[in-house]
Scaffold this motif. Sequence first.
Motif, PDB file in Angstrom:
ATOM      1  N   GLY A 180       1.020  -1.345   0.422  1.00  0.00           N
ATOM      2  CA  GLY A 180      -0.412   0.389   0.030  1.00  0.00           C
ATOM      3  C   GLY A 180       0.629   0.989   0.146  1.00  0.00           C
ATOM      4  N   VAL A 181       1.777   1.665   1.119  1.00  0.00           N
ATOM      5  CA  VAL A 181       2.722   2.553   1.554  1.00  0.00           C
ATOM      6  C   VAL A 181       3.420   2.716   0.014  1.00  0.00           C
ATOM      7  CG1 VAL A 181       4.812   3.785   1.864  1.00  0.00           C
ATOM      8  CG2 VAL A 181       3.044   2.237   3.269  1.00  0.00           C
ATOM      9  N   LEU A 182       3.997   1.754  -1.116  1.00  0.00           N
ATOM     10  CA  LEU A 182       4.717   1.423  -1.925  1.00  0.00           C
ATOM     11  C   LEU A 182       4.032   1.825  -3.350  1.00  0.00           C
ATOM     12  CD1 LEU A 182       6.734  -1.268  -2.139  1.00  0.00           C
ATOM     13  CD2 LEU A 182       7.581   1.035  -1.432  1.00  0.00           C
ATOM     14  N   GLU A 183       2.314   2.005  -3.101  1.00  0.00           N
ATOM     15  CA  GLU A 183       1.507   2.137  -4.224  1.00  0.00           C
ATOM     16  C   GLU A 183       0.984   3.598  -4.326  1.00  0.00           C
ATOM     17  OE1 GLU A 183      -1.119  -1.734  -4.573  1.00  0.00           O
ATOM     18  OE2 GLU A 183      -2.564  -0.401  -4.314  1.00  0.00           O
TER      19      GLU A 183
ATOM     20  N   LEU B 155       6.189  11.638  12.274  1.00  0.00           N
ATOM     21  CA  LEU B 155       5.699  11.382  13.264  1.00  0.00           C
ATOM     22  C   LEU B 155       5.105  12.133  13.793  1.00  0.00           C
ATOM     23  CD1 LEU B 155       8.981   9.805  14.341  1.00  0.00           C
ATOM     24  CD2 LEU B 155       7.810   8.857  13.294  1.00  0.00           C
ATOM     25  N   LEU B 156       5.137  13.914  14.115  1.00  0.00           N
ATOM     26  CA  LEU B 156       4.318  14.139  14.486  1.00  0.00           C
ATOM     27  C   LEU B 156       3.295  14.335  13.984  1.00  0.00           C
ATOM     28  CD1 LEU B 156       7.246  17.441  15.281  1.00  0.00           C
ATOM     29  CD2 LEU B 156       6.012  15.801  16.569  1.00  0.00           C
ATOM     30  N   SER B 157       3.135  14.399  12.233  1.00  0.00           N
ATOM     31  CA  SER B 157       2.197  14.737  11.881  1.00  0.00           C
ATOM     32  C   SER B 157       0.634  12.685  12.144  1.00  0.00           C
ATOM     33  CB  SER B 157       1.908  14.775   9.916  1.00  0.00           C
ATOM     34  OG  SER B 157       1.065  14.683   9.433  1.00  0.00           O
ATOM     35  N   LEU B 158       2.341  12.206  12.122  1.00  0.00           N
ATOM     36  CA  LEU B 158       0.861  10.970  12.068  1.00  0.00           C
ATOM     37  C   LEU B 158       0.703  10.389  13.382  1.00  0.00           C
ATOM     38  CD1 LEU B 158       3.481   7.895  10.472  1.00  0.00           C
ATOM     39  CD2 LEU B 158       1.048   8.774   9.742  1.00  0.00           C
ATOM     40  N   ASP B 159       1.190  11.304  14.686  1.00  0.00           N
ATOM     41  CA  ASP B 159       0.900  11.667  16.047  1.00  0.00           C
ATOM     42  C   ASP B 159      -0.679  12.042  15.849  1.00  0.00           C
ATOM     43  OD1 ASP B 159       0.782  11.025  18.740  1.00  0.00           O
ATOM     44  OD2 ASP B 159       1.343  13.442  19.148  1.00  0.00           O
ATOM     45  N   GLN B 160      -0.696  13.288  14.886  1.00  0.00           N
ATOM     46  CA  GLN B 160      -1.583  14.129  14.857  1.00  0.00           C
ATOM     47  C   GLN B 160      -3.107  13.475  14.565  1.00  0.00           C
ATOM     48  OE1 GLN B 160      -0.966  17.211  13.046  1.00  0.00           O
ATOM     49  NE2 GLN B 160      -0.083  18.102  14.557  1.00  0.00           N
ATOM     50  N   HIS B 161      -2.380  11.862  13.639  1.00  0.00           N
ATOM     51  CA  HIS B 161      -3.627  10.830  13.795  1.00  0.00           C
ATOM     52  C   HIS B 161      -3.434   9.908  14.904  1.00  0.00           C
ATOM     53  CE1 HIS B 161      -4.778  13.095   9.357  1.00  0.00           C
ATOM     54  NE2 HIS B 161      -3.967  13.555   9.919  1.00  0.00           N
ATOM     55  N   ASN B 162      -3.276  10.312  15.822  1.00  0.00           N
ATOM     56  CA  ASN B 162      -3.028   8.961  16.702  1.00  0.00           C
ATOM     57  C   ASN B 162      -2.428   7.790  16.424  1.00  0.00           C
ATOM     58  OD1 ASN B 162      -3.732   8.798  19.177  1.00  0.00           O
ATOM     59  ND2 ASN B 162      -5.879   8.134  19.284  1.00  0.00           N
ATOM     60  N   ILE B 163      -1.798   8.444  16.007  1.00  0.00           N
ATOM     61  CA  ILE B 163      -0.552   6.666  15.441  1.00  0.00           C
ATOM     62  C   ILE B 163       0.634   6.845  15.588  1.00  0.00           C
ATOM     63  CG2 ILE B 163       0.067   5.180  12.900  1.00  0.00           C
ATOM     64  CD1 ILE B 163      -2.443   6.425  11.025  1.00  0.00           C
ATOM     65  N   CYS B 164       0.793   5.985  16.302  1.00  0.00           N
ATOM     66  CA  CYS B 164       1.970   5.999  16.798  1.00  0.00           C
ATOM     67  C   CYS B 164       3.484   5.167  15.605  1.00  0.00           C
ATOM     68  CB  CYS B 164       1.850   5.603  18.459  1.00  0.00           C
ATOM     69  SG  CYS B 164       1.142   5.835  19.311  1.00  0.00           S
ATOM     70  N   ALA B 165       4.167   6.080  15.382  1.00  0.00           N
ATOM     71  CA  ALA B 165       5.645   4.819  14.831  1.00  0.00           C
ATOM     72  C   ALA B 165       6.704   5.695  15.163  1.00  0.00           C
ATOM     73  CB  ALA B 165       4.940   5.195  13.538  1.00  0.00           C
ATOM     74  N   SER B 166       7.709   5.045  14.351  1.00  0.00           N
ATOM     75  CA  SER B 166       8.839   5.723  14.700  1.00  0.00           C
ATOM     76  C   SER B 166       9.358   5.549  13.291  1.00  0.00           C
ATOM     77  CB  SER B 166       9.222   4.717  15.177  1.00  0.00           C
ATOM     78  OG  SER B 166      10.692   4.781  15.486  1.00  0.00           O
ATOM     79  N   THR B 167      11.162   7.089  13.114  1.00  0.00           N
ATOM     80  CA  THR B 167      11.978   6.539  12.438  1.00  0.00           C
ATOM     81  C   THR B 167      12.548   5.434  12.210  1.00  0.00           C
ATOM     82  OG1 THR B 167      13.169   7.741  13.785  1.00  0.00           O
ATOM     83  CG2 THR B 167      11.843   9.252  12.290  1.00  0.00           C
ATOM     84  N   GLY B 168      12.981   4.744  13.120  1.00  0.00           N
ATOM     85  CA  GLY B 168      13.614   3.774  13.012  1.00  0.00           C
ATOM     86  C   GLY B 168      14.432   2.654  14.255  1.00  0.00           C
ATOM     87  N   SER B 169      15.537   3.403  15.076  1.00  0.00           N
ATOM     88  CA  SER B 169      15.415   3.162  16.817  1.00  0.00           C
ATOM     89  C   SER B 169      14.635   4.672  17.461  1.00  0.00           C
ATOM     90  CB  SER B 169      17.058   2.480  17.120  1.00  0.00           C
ATOM     91  OG  SER B 169      17.233   4.113  17.426  1.00  0.00           O
ATOM     92  N   ALA B 170      13.798   4.186  18.930  1.00  0.00           N
ATOM     93  CA  ALA B 170      13.716   4.663  19.446  1.00  0.00           C
ATOM     94  C   ALA B 170      14.943   5.337  20.351  1.00  0.00           C
ATOM     95  CB  ALA B 170      12.649   3.640  20.565  1.00  0.00           C
TER      96      ALA B 170
ATOM     97  N   ASP C 268      -8.102  -3.364   9.520  1.00  0.00           N
ATOM     98  CA  ASP C 268      -8.748  -1.882   9.099  1.00  0.00           C
ATOM     99  C   ASP C 268      -7.673  -1.332   9.519  1.00  0.00           C
ATOM    100  OD1 ASP C 268     -11.398  -2.798   8.745  1.00  0.00           O
ATOM    101  OD2 ASP C 268     -12.524  -2.817  10.874  1.00  0.00           O
ATOM    102  N   GLN C 269      -6.677  -1.090  10.879  1.00  0.00           N
ATOM    103  CA  GLN C 269      -5.727  -0.645  11.070  1.00  0.00           C
ATOM    104  C   GLN C 269      -4.944   0.034  10.310  1.00  0.00           C
ATOM    105  OE1 GLN C 269      -4.411  -1.723  14.772  1.00  0.00           O
ATOM    106  NE2 GLN C 269      -5.873  -0.608  15.971  1.00  0.00           N
ATOM    107  N   ILE C 270      -4.172  -0.867   9.042  1.00  0.00           N
ATOM    108  CA  ILE C 270      -3.442  -1.286   8.299  1.00  0.00           C
ATOM    109  C   ILE C 270      -3.902   0.000   7.088  1.00  0.00           C
ATOM    110  CG2 ILE C 270      -2.148  -1.586   6.740  1.00  0.00           C
ATOM    111  CD1 ILE C 270      -1.405  -2.452   9.238  1.00  0.00           C
ATOM    112  N   GLU C 271      -5.537   0.050   6.764  1.00  0.00           N
ATOM    113  CA  GLU C 271      -6.246   0.838   6.030  1.00  0.00           C
ATOM    114  C   GLU C 271      -6.063   2.386   5.928  1.00  0.00           C
ATOM    115  OE1 GLU C 271      -6.891   0.008   2.849  1.00  0.00           O
ATOM    116  OE2 GLU C 271      -6.267  -2.137   2.845  1.00  0.00           O
TER     117      GLU C 271
ATOM    118  N   GLU D 249      -4.178   5.289   4.383  1.00  0.00           N
ATOM    119  CA  GLU D 249      -5.564   6.809   3.709  1.00  0.00           C
ATOM    120  C   GLU D 249      -5.081   8.002   4.531  1.00  0.00           C
ATOM    121  OE1 GLU D 249      -9.579   6.076   5.500  1.00  0.00           O
ATOM    122  OE2 GLU D 249      -9.740   4.248   4.788  1.00  0.00           O
ATOM    123  N   VAL D 250      -4.176   7.685   5.483  1.00  0.00           N
ATOM    124  CA  VAL D 250      -3.545   8.691   6.291  1.00  0.00           C
ATOM    125  C   VAL D 250      -2.161   9.280   6.308  1.00  0.00           C
ATOM    126  CG1 VAL D 250      -2.634  10.065   8.890  1.00  0.00           C
ATOM    127  CG2 VAL D 250      -4.943   8.815   8.427  1.00  0.00           C
TER     128      VAL D 250
END
Length: 386
Positions: free
Chosen positions: A276-279, A311-326, A363-366, A370-371
């Motif tokens: 999905g991301v690559l597409e 990451l900050l932008s995803l956080d605004q959508h309540n998605i927790c992610a990382s750039t790599g190592s914490a 659903d979470q992946i979808e 989307e975000v």
Amino acid sequence: MSEQIYLDHAATTPVRPEVVEAMLPFFGSRYGNPSSIYGLGRDAREAIDWARDTVARVLHCRPAEIVFTSCGTESDNLAIKGVAFALRDRGNHIITTQIEHHAVLHACEWLERYFGFEVTYLPVDSTGLVDLQALERALTDHTILVSVMLANNEVGTIQPIRAIADLLRRRGIYLHTDAVQAGGTLELDVNRLGVDLLSLSGHKFYAPKGVGVLYVRQGTPLLPIQQGGGQERGRRAGTENVPYIVGLARALELAAEELPSTTQRLRGLRDRLIAGVLERVPGARLTGHPTERLPNSASFVFEGVEGEALLLSLDQHNICASTGSACTSGSLEASHVLKAMGLPVSLAQGSLRLTLGRDNDADQIERTLEVLPGAIERLRAVTPVR
Ligand code: PLP
């Protein structure tokens, strides 16, 4: 606010209810010190014995080969420094890779700087795989230890540990693997892997933070790095953390039971996410190996995007992610792993790691798919081209 989507299981995982349940009695009525000889102490000792047997069963080793520690970092330090100091008279050369966790890299650098050890940091290819020929060329008569991680925490690439073990076995060189990211996601049979030492950390597989394991194959020379009581057969002094050790064992036991089904489910979600991301995101690149990667790990770089801003932008959508190592997030320096894989710094700064776990669903992946494209597009619109 939308439902939280936690996609940072490589950073840490929540403690499973079954694990909490197994731990609770040891904070309350079963509070004995395992070294005490009366009933309460014997009860705690039995709990640790159970934990040790359980971990040993999962790793296919003897209970006496398990050392409980305070975390993955301690396990890595004990393995590397313990073997290095024990074999000092035999040789002073250690081999590791450029993409290890800092627990390994900094332990090696410390041995170089203060104790005169020589360390070779092996390069990796563009997918993060270590070069076996470079490893073979680096071996000398003074090499005592090789430390190569089982799976990378930033890009998920799985190393050919068995092939490395085969190279070393006939030369009598010890092999340590940092399996912290593989705990709960890959099968961990120390004999199949052929390793002499293996590190694990509880909080990566739904046990609490602050408890780890070091497997030490019988006969492997190891000097303790902290002095005190004779716990853990003299290899790791300090009163055992009974509740956490029980929790780690319960979590590892559950993970091993569920491994085949979990792996298959996570792999499906991961592949959907990657595709999905690559597409949907122009200029997106998968980092790490396309197939030899952790079943729960998807990692990317995006041109013209700053990873932290994403990451900050995803956080605004309540998605927790990382750039790599914490451990490196919060600093704008590009990841040492991505640099070692040959990515230019400008691209390496636009990294994103999404690591899946038990509670994620399709659903979470979808929703993430989307975000993400919109978030990247907006950032690109405001970021000057580098
Ligand atoms: N090794 C690897 C590959 C890791 O990913 C981590 C933690 O992220 C560690 C070691 C350190 O483990 P701990 O957080 O238990 O100290």
